[in-house]
Design an enzyme around this catalytic site. Structure first.
Site, mmCIF file in Angstrom:
data_model
loop_
_atom_site.group_PDB
_atom_site.id
_atom_site.type_symbol
_atom_site.label_atom_id
_atom_site.label_comp_id
_atom_site.label_asym_id
_atom_site.label_seq_id
_atom_site.Cartn_x
_atom_site.Cartn_y
_atom_site.Cartn_z
ATOM 1 N N TYR A 3 -33.905 -30.471 29.620
ATOM 2 C CA TYR A 3 -33.713 -31.760 28.857
ATOM 3 C C TYR A 3 -32.415 -32.057 28.344
ATOM 4 O O TYR A 3 -31.849 -33.275 28.134
ATOM 5 C CB TYR A 3 -34.604 -31.905 27.721
ATOM 6 C CG TYR A 3 -36.073 -31.913 27.941
ATOM 7 C CD1 TYR A 3 -36.775 -33.346 28.412
ATOM 8 C CD2 TYR A 3 -37.051 -30.855 28.345
ATOM 9 C CE1 TYR A 3 -38.071 -33.238 28.626
ATOM 10 C CE2 TYR A 3 -38.139 -30.995 28.675
ATOM 11 C CZ TYR A 3 -38.609 -32.375 28.919
ATOM 12 O OH TYR A 3 -40.176 -32.431 29.264
ATOM 13 N N ARG A 55 -48.336 -32.704 38.049
ATOM 14 C CA ARG A 55 -48.485 -31.391 37.543
ATOM 15 C C ARG A 55 -49.438 -31.607 36.086
ATOM 16 O O ARG A 55 -48.923 -32.571 35.087
ATOM 17 C CB ARG A 55 -47.113 -30.860 36.938
ATOM 18 C CG ARG A 55 -47.082 -29.732 36.050
ATOM 19 C CD ARG A 55 -45.430 -29.212 36.060
ATOM 20 N NE ARG A 55 -45.677 -27.986 35.007
ATOM 21 C CZ ARG A 55 -45.333 -27.950 33.682
ATOM 22 N NH1 ARG A 55 -44.538 -28.935 33.458
ATOM 23 N NH2 ARG A 55 -45.469 -26.771 33.221
ATOM 24 N N ASN A 91 -37.603 -26.720 33.429
ATOM 25 C CA ASN A 91 -37.827 -27.942 32.615
ATOM 26 C C ASN A 91 -36.546 -28.164 31.943
ATOM 27 O O ASN A 91 -35.781 -26.990 31.150
ATOM 28 C CB ASN A 91 -38.930 -27.621 31.542
ATOM 29 C CG ASN A 91 -40.256 -27.523 32.161
ATOM 30 O OD1 ASN A 91 -40.456 -27.813 33.040
ATOM 31 N ND2 ASN A 91 -41.214 -27.060 31.041
HETATM 32 C C1 FCB Z 1 -41.629 -29.547 26.692
HETATM 33 C C2 FCB Z 1 -42.921 -29.269 26.752
HETATM 34 C C3 FCB Z 1 -43.604 -30.406 27.107
HETATM 35 C C4 FCB Z 1 -43.019 -31.739 26.289
HETATM 36 C C5 FCB Z 1 -41.602 -31.631 26.519
HETATM 37 C C6 FCB Z 1 -41.006 -32.913 25.873
HETATM 38 O O1 FCB Z 1 -41.043 -28.473 25.927
HETATM 39 O O2 FCB Z 1 -43.108 -28.339 27.800
HETATM 40 O O3 FCB Z 1 -44.997 -30.168 26.590
HETATM 41 O O4 FCB Z 1 -43.511 -31.541 24.930
HETATM 42 O O5 FCB Z 1 -40.991 -30.659 26.166
#
Ligand code: FCB
Length: 482
Positions: free
Chosen positions: A318, A102, A316
């Site tokens: 985390y 990606r 996304n």
């Molecule tokens: C996300 C972003 C990416 C990177 C990660 C850690 O928010 O999309 O570019 O900074 O965090």
């Protein structure tokens, strides 16, 4: 996606989704055949040479060159020098066995003024890159906008100008016409929430504005631009197109009504602000009250236009947020509370793998059976250089292992998850943190540009090689990992 409390009990989402049917880790379930194993990066974070070959400056170029904006004072002038070293980087991807990669396109390389004149040399760079990937057997997923807006468009109001929907569709169409035969998946925007929140509400990211009046307008125009590009795609494209959002389950720090309400606000703002309009043609009901007089009256026809069918959603993921009332930080009026006993990464993000499967299931429940990709997942870790070369990063290995297990649980529970992209292939410029936060599975020495596979890269290569089977046994559990 609001969860009842901060404990690991089966949570509920958005106040409506009872997760008690969730059965937890399902290690015996394999990943489906054809599951896509990838890694992700973005243009400004890795390319360097931002003005080469006729490219125009971007908002991020301006931002990093403004003293005080990046904690380390670094810019993206060199970054990982990927603009010149892309062949080496494709070879690395090959070594890892990646099935997909990606990347994002720098809008101002292709259209230096943002609209109108095409810079053939800029476009050629991406043609070569995408061809190189395909020759290596790696399917490209291309994000059209990963935060680096042409500065020329910022001068015309950027995301605050309604015309940007048309500008973005024009740019997108240039790419569709040039690359659609070689790209497997297109993503319109990366994390529009971060653009509006960091770029227009708090000013910590480009373009660095801090206005509650601007943030909802930017968010709305991001959505309009996304929809305009999807609409353009339906006439010229033949592959798949989707949107990439950042999501995290929100838990109230206590059962007090203050914390519960603050958590619902935080959830509306971060998790539902973009997906509700795309799938339901409406904004979460909490938002107008949260923004008060700063919330504009949006034409109903805009919301109808925003609801365009997408072929997938990129998630996304985390961390999670355990939220507590704090009236000093509108519009959410909520802050994160540290969780004693939890592991935190270098970003100070809590490691909470369970939240990944919860998030994927929440999407299925709230928005239906849309195909999903995990388009980013990873951890910033202080890597240890090993005497014989190489880098040890046990926390990242454990992070990846546990999140991949959570992804597999979600598949076992019926989520149509098509693939996983680790963030990130390379250590890179982590926006306003500079290179001080390293997310790569491949270490980058920013003085020599030498790339070295970390332990997590070897681990991920093994995951790919076995299509995830290695996750089932303790071979995947490194010494000293949590
Ligand atoms: C996300 C972003 C990416 C990177 C990660 C850690 O928010 O999309 O570019 O900074 O965090």
């Amino acid at each position: 996606m609001v969860t009842a409390d901060a404990s690991p009990e089966p949570p509920f989402f958005g106040g409506a989704f009872d997760m008690t049917s969730f059965s937890g880790p399902a290690d015996s379930h394999p990943f489906p055949d054809g599951f896509v194993w990838g890694a992700a990066t973005s243009a400004y974070q890795i390319e360097g040479s931002p003005l080469a070959d006729g490219a125009g400056p971007s908002t991020w170029h301006r931002f990093t060159h403004t003293p005080g904006r990046v904690l380390t004072g670094e810019t993206g002038d060199v970054a990982c020098d990927h603009y010149r070293r892309w062949r080496t980087d494709i070879a690395l991807m090959r070594e890892l066995g990646l099935g997909a990669y990606r990347l994002s396109i720098s809008w101002s390389r292709v259209l230096p003024e943002g609209t109108g004149r095409i810079n053939a040399k800029g476009l050629d760079f991406y043609k070569r890159l995408v061809d190189g990937l395909r020759e290596a057997g790696i399917a490209p997923m291309v994000t059209l906008f990963h935060w680096d807006l042409p500065a020329a468009l910022d001068d015309r109001g950027g995301w605050l100008n309604r015309d940007i929907a048309g500008w973005f569709a024009e740019y997108a169409e240039v790419l569709f016409r040039a690359l659609d035969d070689r790209v497997a998946w297109w993503a319109t925007l990366n994390e529009p929430w971060v653009v509006s929140d960091g770029g227009y509400l708090h000013g910590t990211l480009a373009p660095g504005h801090a206005s509650p009046f601007e943030a909802p307008i930017a968010a709305h125009n991001l959505l309009r631009a996304h929809a305009a590009a999807v609409q353009a795609y339906r006439t010229v494209g033949r592959r798949e197109i989707g949107l990439v959002v950042n999501l995290e389950p929100k838990f109230p720090a206590s059962q007090s009504s203050d914390d519960v309400t603050a958590t619902a606000r935080s959830d509306a703002y971060m998790n539902r602000q973009f997906l509700d309009p795309v799938f339901l043609a409406s904004y979460p009901p909490e938002l107008p009250g949260m923004f008060g007089e700063a919330w504009p009256v949006f034409p109903a026809s805009d919301l109808d236009a925003i609801r365009q069918r997408v072929d997938f959603v990129g998630v996304n993921y985390y961390s999670r947020g355990v939220m507590q009332l704090d009236p000093s930080v509108p519009p959410e009026c909520a802050v994160r509370v540290p969780q004693p006993g939890s592991v935190y990464t270098e970003m100070n993000w809590e490691v909470y793998p369970r939240g990944l499967s919860d998030t994927l299931l929440w999407i299925k429940e709230r928005y239906g059976d849309v195909p999903l990709f995990i388009t980013e997942n990873g951890a910033a870790v202080a890597d240890q250089a090993l005497p014989g070369g190489g880098f040890s990063d046990p926390l990242r290995v454990a992070y990846l292992r546990d999140h991949l297990r959570a992804a597999r649980s979600a598949i076992a529970a019926g989520v149509d998850l098509r693939g996983y992209f680790v963030w990130s292939l390379l250590d890179n410029l982590e926006w306003n943190h500079g290179t001080s936060k390293r997310f790569g599975i491949v270490h980058v020495n920013f003085t020599t540009q030498r790339r070295t596979l970390k332990d997590s890269a070897h681990f991920y290569a093994e995951v790919i090689r076995t299509n995830g089977a290695v996750l089932a046994d303790d071979v995947a559990r490194p010494e000293g990992a949590c």
